[in-house]
Design a protein around this motif. Structure first.
Motif, mmCIF file in Angstrom:
data_model
loop_
_atom_site.group_PDB
_atom_site.id
_atom_site.type_symbol
_atom_site.label_atom_id
_atom_site.label_comp_id
_atom_site.label_asym_id
_atom_site.label_seq_id
_atom_site.Cartn_x
_atom_site.Cartn_y
_atom_site.Cartn_z
ATOM 1 N N LEU A 171 3.218 3.338 4.210
ATOM 2 C CA LEU A 171 4.063 3.908 3.164
ATOM 3 C C LEU A 171 4.915 5.056 3.713
ATOM 4 O O LEU A 171 6.093 5.191 3.349
ATOM 5 C CB LEU A 171 3.194 4.402 2.003
ATOM 6 C CG LEU A 171 2.524 3.327 1.145
ATOM 7 C CD1 LEU A 171 1.532 3.962 0.174
ATOM 8 C CD2 LEU A 171 3.567 2.527 0.377
ATOM 9 N N LEU A 172 4.351 5.870 4.578
ATOM 10 C CA LEU A 172 5.116 6.968 5.165
ATOM 11 C C LEU A 172 6.176 6.460 6.125
ATOM 12 O O LEU A 172 7.261 7.042 6.247
ATOM 13 C CB LEU A 172 4.166 7.927 5.891
ATOM 14 C CG LEU A 172 3.231 8.759 5.003
ATOM 15 C CD1 LEU A 172 2.211 9.510 5.858
ATOM 16 C CD2 LEU A 172 4.037 9.731 4.154
ATOM 17 N N GLU A 173 5.874 5.361 6.809
ATOM 18 C CA GLU A 173 6.835 4.807 7.776
ATOM 19 C C GLU A 173 7.947 4.030 7.092
ATOM 20 O O GLU A 173 9.143 4.222 7.393
ATOM 21 C CB GLU A 173 6.093 3.902 8.761
ATOM 22 C CG GLU A 173 6.996 3.217 9.767
ATOM 23 C CD GLU A 173 6.251 2.198 10.611
ATOM 24 O OE1 GLU A 173 6.918 1.463 11.365
ATOM 25 O OE2 GLU A 173 5.007 2.132 10.510
ATOM 26 N N ARG A 174 7.605 3.160 6.149
ATOM 27 C CA ARG A 174 8.585 2.285 5.506
ATOM 28 C C ARG A 174 9.353 2.979 4.379
ATOM 29 O O ARG A 174 10.485 2.606 4.087
ATOM 30 C CB ARG A 174 7.881 1.044 4.958
ATOM 31 C CG ARG A 174 7.214 0.193 6.020
ATOM 32 C CD ARG A 174 8.242 -0.586 6.818
ATOM 33 N NE ARG A 174 7.613 -1.478 7.775
ATOM 34 C CZ ARG A 174 8.273 -2.364 8.507
ATOM 35 N NH1 ARG A 174 9.588 -2.478 8.360
ATOM 36 N NH2 ARG A 174 7.646 -3.126 9.369
ATOM 37 N N LYS A 175 8.692 3.922 3.707
ATOM 38 C CA LYS A 175 9.297 4.641 2.579
ATOM 39 C C LYS A 175 9.894 3.687 1.536
ATOM 40 O O LYS A 175 11.085 3.743 1.222
ATOM 41 C CB LYS A 175 10.370 5.615 3.064
ATOM 42 C CG LYS A 175 9.812 6.796 3.856
ATOM 43 C CD LYS A 175 10.912 7.758 4.252
ATOM 44 C CE LYS A 175 10.337 9.030 4.845
ATOM 45 N NZ LYS A 175 9.448 8.797 6.010
ATOM 46 N N THR A 231 -1.484 4.260 3.869
ATOM 47 C CA THR A 231 -0.712 5.503 3.809
ATOM 48 C C THR A 231 0.276 5.590 4.970
ATOM 49 O O THR A 231 1.431 6.006 4.791
ATOM 50 C CB THR A 231 -1.663 6.713 3.823
ATOM 51 O OG1 THR A 231 -2.561 6.615 2.720
ATOM 52 C CG2 THR A 231 -0.886 8.007 3.723
ATOM 53 N N GLN A 256 5.272 12.812 -3.809
ATOM 54 C CA GLN A 256 5.974 13.467 -2.710
ATOM 55 C C GLN A 256 7.177 12.652 -2.238
ATOM 56 O O GLN A 256 8.234 13.202 -1.933
ATOM 57 C CB GLN A 256 5.008 13.710 -1.555
ATOM 58 C CG GLN A 256 3.937 14.757 -1.867
ATOM 59 C CD GLN A 256 2.814 14.761 -0.853
ATOM 60 O OE1 GLN A 256 2.802 13.955 0.079
ATOM 61 N NE2 GLN A 256 1.858 15.661 -1.032
ATOM 62 N N GLN A 257 6.999 11.318 -2.171
ATOM 63 C CA GLN A 257 8.075 10.462 -1.652
ATOM 64 C C GLN A 257 9.022 9.954 -2.725
ATOM 65 O O GLN A 257 10.074 9.394 -2.389
ATOM 66 C CB GLN A 257 7.475 9.253 -0.922
ATOM 67 C CG GLN A 257 6.838 9.572 0.408
ATOM 68 C CD GLN A 257 6.609 8.328 1.241
ATOM 69 O OE1 GLN A 257 6.448 8.400 2.446
ATOM 70 N NE2 GLN A 257 6.606 7.168 0.610
ATOM 71 N N LYS A 312 10.793 2.152 -2.143
ATOM 72 C CA LYS A 312 11.064 2.750 -3.449
ATOM 73 C C LYS A 312 10.070 2.271 -4.500
ATOM 74 O O LYS A 312 9.821 2.955 -5.498
ATOM 75 C CB LYS A 312 12.490 2.407 -3.889
ATOM 76 C CG LYS A 312 13.571 3.075 -3.052
ATOM 77 C CD LYS A 312 13.466 4.588 -3.126
ATOM 78 C CE LYS A 312 14.559 5.258 -2.305
ATOM 79 N NZ LYS A 312 14.412 6.736 -2.318
ATOM 80 N N THR A 372 8.202 7.501 -4.742
ATOM 81 C CA THR A 372 7.957 6.054 -4.789
ATOM 82 C C THR A 372 7.339 5.661 -6.125
ATOM 83 O O THR A 372 6.371 6.271 -6.575
ATOM 84 C CB THR A 372 7.013 5.626 -3.646
ATOM 85 O OG1 THR A 372 7.599 5.965 -2.390
ATOM 86 C CG2 THR A 372 6.743 4.128 -3.693
#
Length: 461
Positions: free
Chosen positions: A168-172, A165, A212-213, A174, A215
């Motif tokens: 995923l939050l750092e790299r964002k 997690t 939320q992102q 797609k 992705t």
């Protein structure tokens, strides 16, 4: 100063069915909800429950009540994966925020297909491949063997949910692939990886993050010995799309079928051939399901089926032989077995053809599975052809549902089936009268029938 308290309670133990997701307060051999045997698995809630609401926060936060007519609906911008057959099964490509679950037997090609897709997507968008079953070196060796460009593919070898997690939050990215969801674990739960509670929690957390992102996230899932996805049934309800890999690992052909798709049509089919360079899409899948006979043979009938939006031609083969036991065998491969018994009874009652002393075997060529009732007429004609040892007319294609009263009912999208058959050189079509085209199809003669007796007399089988 107010400090955040942690409430403690006695661990609650329930038993969750891996097939239907139903819960039971105690273990039983048979699930009380779906009556399946040996599917209840222990689910133990943690003894400490955090009072902070972050684990169960809403996907999109609080939302006011509004009229449906006032909601602004917008078209989804899909991201093609670069693999046409995979995009077809997905309904056109990946959807931002969409979560996909793909399952199949070990070694069927799930990781290979997704590694190819990630390699293609890396050229146009940020991607992340999370591997929990293999090391980073093993994934790199597979990519090297397949000769894939991997410059833009980011790889993470990790099974702890919290670490994944954070990345995923750092790299964002797609697009993200989790290989596989059964290997992940959350440190907030004491259960082992792969248990019902771990799979449910990890899938829920990653799904919330994907929404939320924005992705596009793909979960690879294990399957049980009967071919269904392992883990709780709620896993299939959480995700947006469920894909299954079909096909024998000893064969070079693979089928990817959509069983659930919130953003596209279900039962879409992608056809692949396994090569030394990975999976390659098949442009003309009908050729896979047709045997290359030099001449017509008894017991063979070609039917036009519909898989999602794609018409396919499939050869149905039947073998009828004298039974040497009191109870004749009834075996079907790729077709529903109970329907075969019903069709034999219809053939006996309305066409006067008796098979009570015959073994009947029916097979759909190429390993394809046909669930639609439009295969009824082709199955009956193949059985009659084998029983009488007389081949059907050359270049004939068949489809139609057979009712218990002996009537032949229409099949959906009959025009598309006929056009596909004409494109592949078939010259005669035996179809339900309700599917008869209003305009003639060039190069094809149409035989429209109402009842099974009419079809038998027309073919003289």
């Amino acid at each position: 100063m107010v400090t955040q308290r942690r409430a403690t309670k006695k661990a609650k133990i329930t038993f969750v069915c891996s097939d239907c997701g139903g819960e039971s307060p105690r273990w039983e051999g048979k699930c009380p909800h779906c009556a399946q045997w040996n599917t209840l698995q222990e689910f133990r809630e943690p003894t400490e429950v955090a009072t902070a609401p972050h684990r169960f926060s809403s996907l999109a936060g609080a939302s006011p009540v509004q009229k449906l007519s006032e909601v602004q609906a917008r078209e989804l911008q899909r991201q093609p994966t670069g693999i046409n057959e995979f995009d077809r099964a997905l309904g056109g490509g990946l959807v931002p925020g969409g979560v996909i679950l793909i399952g199949g037997d070990p070694g069927v090609g799930k990781s290979t297909l997704l590694l190819q897709a990630m390699s293609s997507l890396a050229a146009v968008t940020p991607v992340l491949y999370v591997t929990g079953e293999e090391s980073a070196e093993q994934v790199a060796l597979r990519a090297k063997r397949l000769e894939l460009p991997t410059d833009g593919v980011e790889l993470l070898a990790e099974i702890r949910l919290e670490s994944i997690t954070e990345v995923l939050l750092e790299r964002k990215p797609k697009v993200a692939v989790i290989d596989s969801i059964q290997t992940l674990y959350s440190s907030e739960l004491s259960a082992a990886p792969g248990s019902v509670s771990q799979v449910r929690e990890c899938a829920s957390q990653l799904t919330r993050l994907a929404k939320q992102q924005g992705t596009s996230m793909v979960f690879i899932g294990h399957v049980t010995k009967d071919g269904s996805l392992a883990g709780p049934r709620v896993l299939e309800h959480i995700v947006d799309t469920v894909l299954y890999f079909e096909g024998d690992t000893h064969s070079s052909f693979r089928l990817v079928r959509a069983f659930k798709n919130r953003f596209g049509a279900v039962n879409e089919l992608g056809v692949f051939a396994m090569t030394d360079r990975g999976l390659r899409g098949v442009n003309n899948p009908s050729a896979l399901f047709l045997s290359q006979h030099q001449q017509n043979v008894p017991g063979s009938c070609v039917m036009a089926t519909q898989e999602g939006t794609r018409p396919l031609l499939v050869e149905i083969q039947a073998l009828v032989d004298t039974a040497h036991v009191p109870n004749p065998r009834r075996l079907s491969v790729g077709l529903e077995g109970n329907r075969l018994a019903m069709l034999l009874a219809v053939m006996n009652r309305h066409a006067g053809i008796v098979t009570y002393d015959q073994d009947v075997f029916v097979n759909a060529v190429g390993g394809v599975r046909i669930a639609e009732p439009a295969a009824d007429l082709a199955v009956l004609l193949a059985i009659m052809s084998s029983l009488n040892n007389r081949s059907l007319p050359k270049g004939m294609v068949v489809f139609g549902e057979v009712g218990l009263a002996g009537e032949i009912r229409p099949a959906p999208r009959g025009q598309e089936r006929l056009k596909e058959a004409a494109k592949l050189g078939f010259s005669v079509a035996l179809i339900p009268k309700a599917n008869a085209p209003k305009q003639p199809i060039e190069g094809m003669e149409i035989w429209a029938v109402d009842r099974i007796e009419e079809a038998v007399s027309r073919l003289q089988v």
